[in-house]
Design a protein around this motif. Structure first.
Motif, short mmCIF file in Angstrom:
data_model
loop_
_atom_site.label_atom_id
_atom_site.label_comp_id
_atom_site.label_asym_id
_atom_site.label_seq_id
_atom_site.Cartn_x
_atom_site.Cartn_y
_atom_site.Cartn_z
N UNK A 465 0.79 -1.22 0.00
CA UNK A 465 0.00 0.00 0.00
C UNK A 465 0.83 1.27 0.00
N UNK A 466 2.15 1.15 0.10
CA UNK A 466 3.03 2.32 0.09
C UNK A 466 3.68 2.44 -1.28
N UNK A 467 3.68 3.65 -1.81
CA UNK A 467 4.36 3.90 -3.08
C UNK A 467 5.86 4.03 -2.85
N UNK A 468 6.63 3.25 -3.60
CA UNK A 468 8.09 3.35 -3.56
C UNK A 468 8.55 3.80 -4.94
N UNK A 469 9.18 4.95 -5.01
CA UNK A 469 9.59 5.51 -6.28
C UNK A 469 11.01 5.08 -6.61
N UNK A 470 11.15 4.38 -7.73
CA UNK A 470 12.42 3.78 -8.11
C UNK A 470 13.55 4.80 -8.13
N UNK A 471 13.30 5.99 -8.66
CA UNK A 471 14.35 7.00 -8.80
C UNK A 471 14.93 7.38 -7.44
N UNK A 472 14.09 7.43 -6.43
CA UNK A 472 14.57 7.80 -5.09
C UNK A 472 15.50 6.72 -4.53
N UNK A 473 15.12 5.45 -4.70
CA UNK A 473 15.96 4.36 -4.20
C UNK A 473 17.28 4.32 -4.97
N UNK A 474 17.20 4.51 -6.29
CA UNK A 474 18.42 4.51 -7.10
C UNK A 474 19.35 5.63 -6.68
N UNK A 475 18.79 6.81 -6.40
CA UNK A 475 19.62 7.94 -5.99
C UNK A 475 20.38 7.60 -4.70
N UNK A 476 19.72 6.91 -3.77
CA UNK A 476 20.37 6.52 -2.52
C UNK A 476 21.49 5.51 -2.78
N UNK A 477 21.22 4.53 -3.62
CA UNK A 477 22.22 3.50 -3.91
C UNK A 477 23.44 4.10 -4.59
N UNK A 478 23.21 5.05 -5.51
CA UNK A 478 24.33 5.66 -6.23
C UNK A 478 25.26 6.45 -5.32
N UNK A 479 24.81 6.78 -4.13
CA UNK A 479 25.68 7.51 -3.21
C UNK A 479 26.72 6.61 -2.57
N UNK A 480 26.62 5.30 -2.79
CA UNK A 480 27.68 4.38 -2.32
C UNK A 480 28.83 4.43 -3.31
N UNK A 481 30.04 4.67 -2.86
CA UNK A 481 31.18 4.85 -3.78
C UNK A 481 31.54 3.63 -4.61
#
Length: 565
Positions: A465-481
């Motif tokens: 029931x919760x919307x998870x926006x792919x772009x937001x999760x990807x942005x977080x993952x990309x912050x890992x070096x």
């Protein structure tokens, strides 16, 4: 930041008497915004570049064409088409790599009222057969690879004139391109309706057959003026805020095109803007970050654009530190959202170049928004404000506007919206309501008018029931070096409906496990958004012809065998 100055610049430029004055016109019975001083058609654009006769226009490997040489060849192609019986209102298909001939054929067609059918160079024989049957072109220009695929069509269209480009040897039933050029002749004189089709570009679907979008002359010219406005408004805002005026004579652009010309990113945005300025277009045989760096240094490229992953590959390449990229003034990302970390990497690591992005669609002939320089650095997760030739709004599932700042599907209306999809009246009616294009993107608009693309409506993960926006999760993952590439998608789950899955490619020599990635993300996003299923991939993630990750293909391929992590 200079948001008040940006609003002032918009008022100056688009108001009465302004260089980008906006008026309301009637197109197909719908009132739309348009530029009062726009060129009448694409023919006028191409003809205006005769003044740049001695400047270099096209560069491909060891080949160079000046504007004068390009015009002579374009005139010859147009004269040959007329002699071959291809008339204004007919269609001509192009199926080839990004060779110089692509653009020469394109300008010849649109300058004589012939619509170009941009065929995806990755299409199989079956897909080629579909496109040819759907668009019904009178002639097909194709290279050796596409000719081989055309020969694989079980029942090729009857009466289709074939022209071979860069063939190693003569082919039966195929006119050599050299013969077309040798025909010579002047550009035929024609009158063009601004609302006639300039080209048919196929939308990049990953399931089923794609739809042929009808891009009009008015739409293509409006997109060019949108791009010119974007640069002018940003420069004027900075001038108002700092007192520093832009150069009276801007440098002549040298643009490296990295994406296929059968899409609007390279054609309507990259090629149009550079051509209008009398600049140089540099083409590549195929995308390779190391080769791109060599070209940037050798040709003194001023701007390079493509999908965001290309900019990331340039910066991450081992040769980046030792390559002279000082000529670059802009690195742009379009066709997909630019992860915020990449905005700052471009700003910090590419001296002299400013990050920029443009969000748009085939269905809008190019950009809807633009964001660059200080504004992009300040709002790295934004796509920028809508261009003045658009009305923009976010709506709920019933088409009603949502409150300011709330999330909804983005709809836009303006002179650059396509006429429709050929042979698809139902698809056209479903996509366009009273001139409003349903973008299919979930977005919000902030107090400064900047649009934030949250995700594709149909790619959103609905988890319990919760919307998870792919772009937001990807942005977080990309912050890992350690992360080089990632693509987030939904994985079917019996309890929650969907869980978050992600395919990850690490940088060479880096190590990371699933738990380490989850711990990294846990500090940045809510727990329900954390990826449950994580695949570490040995090879680069699959992309379509325009460079976008194949999200659905990854989901189908990987979710069939869930990992234990």
């Amino acid at each position: 930041m200079h948001y008040a100055e940006l609003a002032q610049a918009r008022d100056e430029l688009t108001g009465p008497g302004g260089a980008f004055e906006i008026v309301t016109i009637n197109v197909g019975g719908v009132p739309v915004r348009a530029y009062a001083h726009a060129l009448p058609d694409v023919r006028a654009l191409w003809q205006s570049t005769r003044q740049f006769a001695e400047r270099p226009y096209l560069v491909y490997e060891g080949e160079r064409l000046t504007y004068a040489e390009a015009h002579a060849r374009v005139d010859a192609i147009a004269a040959w088409l007329a002699a071959a019986g291809v008339q204004p209102g007919d269609r001509v298909a192009i199926a080839m790599r990004n060779y110089p001939e692509w653009l020469l054929i394109y300008w010849a067609c649109v300058s004589t009222g012939i619509a170009v059918v941009g065929m995806n160079a990755w299409w199989t024989p079956e897909e080629m057969a579909y496109g040819l049957a759907d668009a019904a072109p009178k002639a097909l220009f194709l290279d050796a690879e596409r000719l081989a695929r055309f020969r694989g069509i079980a029942a090729p269209p009857a009466g289709l004139q074939l022209v071979g480009v860069r063939l190693a040897e003569p082919a039966p039933g195929v006119t050599p391109f050299a013969e077309v050029i040798a025909h010579g002749g002047a550009m035929p004189e024609v009158a063009i309706d601004p609302d006639a089709d300039a080209c048919i570009f196929y939308t990049s679907g990953t399931t089923g057959f794609p739809k042929g979008a009808q891009l009009t002359h008015r739409g293509c010219i409006t997109n060019l003026f949108n791009m010119l406005y974007a640069g002018a408004s940003t420069a004027r805002a900075v001038q108002l805020a700092t007192g520093v005026a832009p150069p009276a004579t801007p440098p002549v652009p040298v643009t490296l095109l990295t994406t296929p010309l059968f899409h609007v990113t390279a054609n309507n945005c990259g090629a149009y803007a550079t051509t209008a300025a009398g600049g140089t277009i540099v083409l590549m045989y195929r995308w390779d970050a190391g080769e791109a760096l060599r070209i940037i240094e050798q040709e003194r490229v001023t701007s390079v654009g493509g999908v965001p992953v290309m900019a990331r590959e340039l910066i991450n390449h081992p040769d980046f530190a030792t390559t002279d990229v000082s000529s670059l003034t802009a690195m742009s990302g379009g066709g997909a959202q630019v992860p915020p970390d990449l905005v700052h990497k471009i700003e910090d690591r590419v001296a002299g170049a400013r990050p920029s992005t443009g969000y748009g669609m085939t269905e809008t002939c190019g950009i809807i928004t633009s964001c660059s320089g200080d504004f992009f650095v300040d709002k790295p997760d934004s796509a920028g404000p809508a261009m003045p030739a658009y009305e923009a709004k976010c709506v709920d599932d019933d088409g009603n506007m949502v409150p300011p700042g709330a999330v909804g599907e983005l709809w836009v209306r303006g002179a650059a919206v396509i006429k429709g999809y050929i042979n698809r009246p139902e698809a056209t009616a479903a996509a366009i309501t009273d001139g409003w294009l349903h973008t299919g993107d979930i977005a919000r608009i902030d107090e400064h008018g900047f649009i934030y693309i949250v995700d594709r409506k149909k790619d959103m993960v609905l988890r319990g029931g919760e919307n998870v926006y792919c772009a937001e999760v990807e942005a977080a993952i990309y912050r890992h070096p350690a992360v080089a590439e990632c693509c987030v998608f939904g994985v079917a789950d019996e309890r929650l409906g969907e869980e978050v899955g992600v395919a990850v490619v690490l940088k060479p020599g880096e190590a990371l496990d699933a738990e380490g990635l989850r711990q990294h993300c846990a500090a940045l996003i809510a727990n329900y958004k954390l990826p449950r299923h994580i695949w570490f991939m040995a090879d680069p993630l699959p992309r379509n012809a325009s460079g976008k990750f194949l999200r659905r293909e990854l989901r189908e391929q990987l979710s069939a065998a869930l990992p234990t992590a």
